[in-house]
Design a protein around this motif. Structure first.
Motif, PDB file in Angstrom:
ATOM      1  N   ALA A 194       0.822  -1.214   0.000  1.00  0.00           N
ATOM      2  CA  ALA A 194       0.000   0.000   0.000  1.00  0.00           C
ATOM      3  C   ALA A 194       0.853   1.260   0.000  1.00  0.00           C
ATOM      4  O   ALA A 194       0.474   2.271  -0.580  1.00  0.00           O
ATOM      5  CB  ALA A 194      -0.929   0.006   1.211  1.00  0.00           C
ATOM      6  N   TRP A 195       1.995   1.212   0.663  1.00  0.00           N
ATOM      7  CA  TRP A 195       2.886   2.366   0.733  1.00  0.00           C
ATOM      8  C   TRP A 195       4.233   1.926   1.289  1.00  0.00           C
ATOM      9  O   TRP A 195       4.346   0.896   1.943  1.00  0.00           O
ATOM     10  CB  TRP A 195       2.300   3.485   1.613  1.00  0.00           C
ATOM     11  N   VAL A 196       5.242   2.739   1.002  1.00  0.00           N
ATOM     12  CA  VAL A 196       6.572   2.563   1.578  1.00  0.00           C
ATOM     13  C   VAL A 196       6.976   3.912   2.156  1.00  0.00           C
ATOM     14  O   VAL A 196       6.878   4.938   1.475  1.00  0.00           O
ATOM     15  CB  VAL A 196       7.602   2.105   0.520  1.00  0.00           C
ATOM     16  N   ARG A 197       7.396   3.911   3.421  1.00  0.00           N
ATOM     17  CA  ARG A 197       7.760   5.174   4.068  1.00  0.00           C
ATOM     18  C   ARG A 197       9.260   5.236   4.309  1.00  0.00           C
ATOM     19  O   ARG A 197       9.880   4.271   4.754  1.00  0.00           O
ATOM     20  CB  ARG A 197       7.029   5.337   5.394  1.00  0.00           C
ATOM     21  N   VAL A 198       9.823   6.400   3.996  1.00  0.00           N
ATOM     22  CA  VAL A 198      11.246   6.654   4.223  1.00  0.00           C
ATOM     23  C   VAL A 198      11.349   7.935   5.033  1.00  0.00           C
ATOM     24  O   VAL A 198      10.683   8.930   4.721  1.00  0.00           O
ATOM     25  CB  VAL A 198      12.008   6.829   2.887  1.00  0.00           C
ATOM     26  N   ASP A 199      12.165   7.927   6.076  1.00  0.00           N
ATOM     27  CA  ASP A 199      12.358   9.126   6.878  1.00  0.00           C
ATOM     28  C   ASP A 199      13.400  10.025   6.244  1.00  0.00           C
ATOM     29  O   ASP A 199      14.309   9.559   5.539  1.00  0.00           O
ATOM     30  CB  ASP A 199      12.795   8.773   8.303  1.00  0.00           C
ATOM     31  N   ALA A 200      13.277  11.336   6.468  1.00  0.00           N
ATOM     32  CA  ALA A 200      14.215  12.309   5.910  1.00  0.00           C
ATOM     33  C   ALA A 200      15.639  11.959   6.327  1.00  0.00           C
ATOM     34  O   ALA A 200      15.897  11.531   7.448  1.00  0.00           O
ATOM     35  CB  ALA A 200      13.871  13.719   6.389  1.00  0.00           C
ATOM     36  N   GLY A 201      16.561  12.130   5.390  1.00  0.00           N
ATOM     37  CA  GLY A 201      17.957  11.837   5.683  1.00  0.00           C
ATOM     38  C   GLY A 201      18.327  10.399   5.442  1.00  0.00           C
ATOM     39  O   GLY A 201      19.494  10.019   5.493  1.00  0.00           O
ATOM     40  N   ALA A 202      17.307   9.561   5.155  1.00  0.00           N
ATOM     41  CA  ALA A 202      17.597   8.148   4.935  1.00  0.00           C
ATOM     42  C   ALA A 202      17.981   7.850   3.497  1.00  0.00           C
ATOM     43  O   ALA A 202      18.350   6.734   3.164  1.00  0.00           O
ATOM     44  CB  ALA A 202      16.373   7.302   5.316  1.00  0.00           C
ATOM     45  N   GLY A 203      17.868   8.852   2.642  1.00  0.00           N
ATOM     46  CA  GLY A 203      18.274   8.648   1.241  1.00  0.00           C
ATOM     47  C   GLY A 203      17.148   8.249   0.345  1.00  0.00           C
ATOM     48  O   GLY A 203      17.241   7.291  -0.411  1.00  0.00           O
ATOM     49  N   ALA A 204      16.027   8.988   0.415  1.00  0.00           N
ATOM     50  CA  ALA A 204      14.898   8.685  -0.446  1.00  0.00           C
ATOM     51  C   ALA A 204      15.270   8.908  -1.903  1.00  0.00           C
ATOM     52  O   ALA A 204      16.148   9.725  -2.203  1.00  0.00           O
ATOM     53  CB  ALA A 204      13.704   9.586  -0.082  1.00  0.00           C
TER      54      ALA A 204
END
Length: 207
Positions: A194-204
């Motif tokens: 349904a979705w993939v979440r990446v936190d800031a600074g993690a290299g999206a």
């Protein structure tokens, strides 16, 4: 009868008929244009333009309030409205509904400028491969299995991405992928993500 008035009336009548015909043609052309609009085009019309947050009803049954920042070939990138440091990558096929204000609804249906940005041709699978290559920790929303199933959120690192699935090494959120900390492995069909979440600074991925 004065001939000048007669011809003036004819000209006025002809001008009115031409205007009516032009308006009818424009109206029909607009109906045909709207009939060809797909969901991706509507989402692209909201990217960076929406006046307020967009509420996405997703495959896992949850509603996420986001601000759409970019649209790929078959997915969107959207920071969460409550915390812009958390970026969601959402496949368009996982969207079950979109709640927007009336102004944004109309704006999304307007004719779009012709663009051919490379980012718009990046597929969801390719974006996930980029996360895998960077060894980025992610959270993955997985759709419920059947009516009695429960939606799940899995955390870990994407080890690899196939044509229609991904391999997830599961470990605690925010922790690096170390063999000793991996709790298990899961193959996930992309159709069920349904979705993939990446936190800031993690290299999206860049879009």
């Amino acid at each position: 009868m004065r001939w000048e008035r007669f011809f003036d009336d004819l000209e006025d009548q002809l001008a009115a008929e031409w205007e009516a015909e032009r308006a009818a043609l424009e109206s029909e052309a607009e109906r045909l244009r709207v009939a060809r609009l797909d969901l991706r085009s509507r989402l692209a019309g909201l990217a960076g333009e929406a006046e307020g947050p967009v509420a996405l009803e997703l495959l896992d049954g949850f509603v996420r309030d986001v601000r759409i920042s970019a649209v790929g070939a078959d997915w969107i990138a959207a920071p969460e409205a409550a915390d812009a440091r958390r970026m969601l990558l959402v496949p368009i096929g996982a969207i079950r509904g979109i709640q927007v204000g009336h102004g944004d609804l109309l704006r999304s249906a307007r004719p779009a400028e012709t663009r051919d940005r490379l980012a718009e041709r990046v597929t969801f699978a390719l974006a996930l491969r980029d996360l895998s290559r960077r060894r980025v920790g992610v959270a993955v929303g997985v759709a419920a299995a059947g009516e009695a199933g429960a939606a799940r959120t899995l955390t870990g690192t994407i080890d690899r991405v196939g044509a229609d699935h991904l391999d997830l090494a599961m470990h605690d959120a925010g922790a690096p992928r170390r063999a000793a900390d991996v709790r298990g492995y899961r193959m996930l069909p992309l159709a069920g993500v349904a979705w993939v979440r990446v936190d800031a600074g993690a290299g999206a991925p860049v879009v």
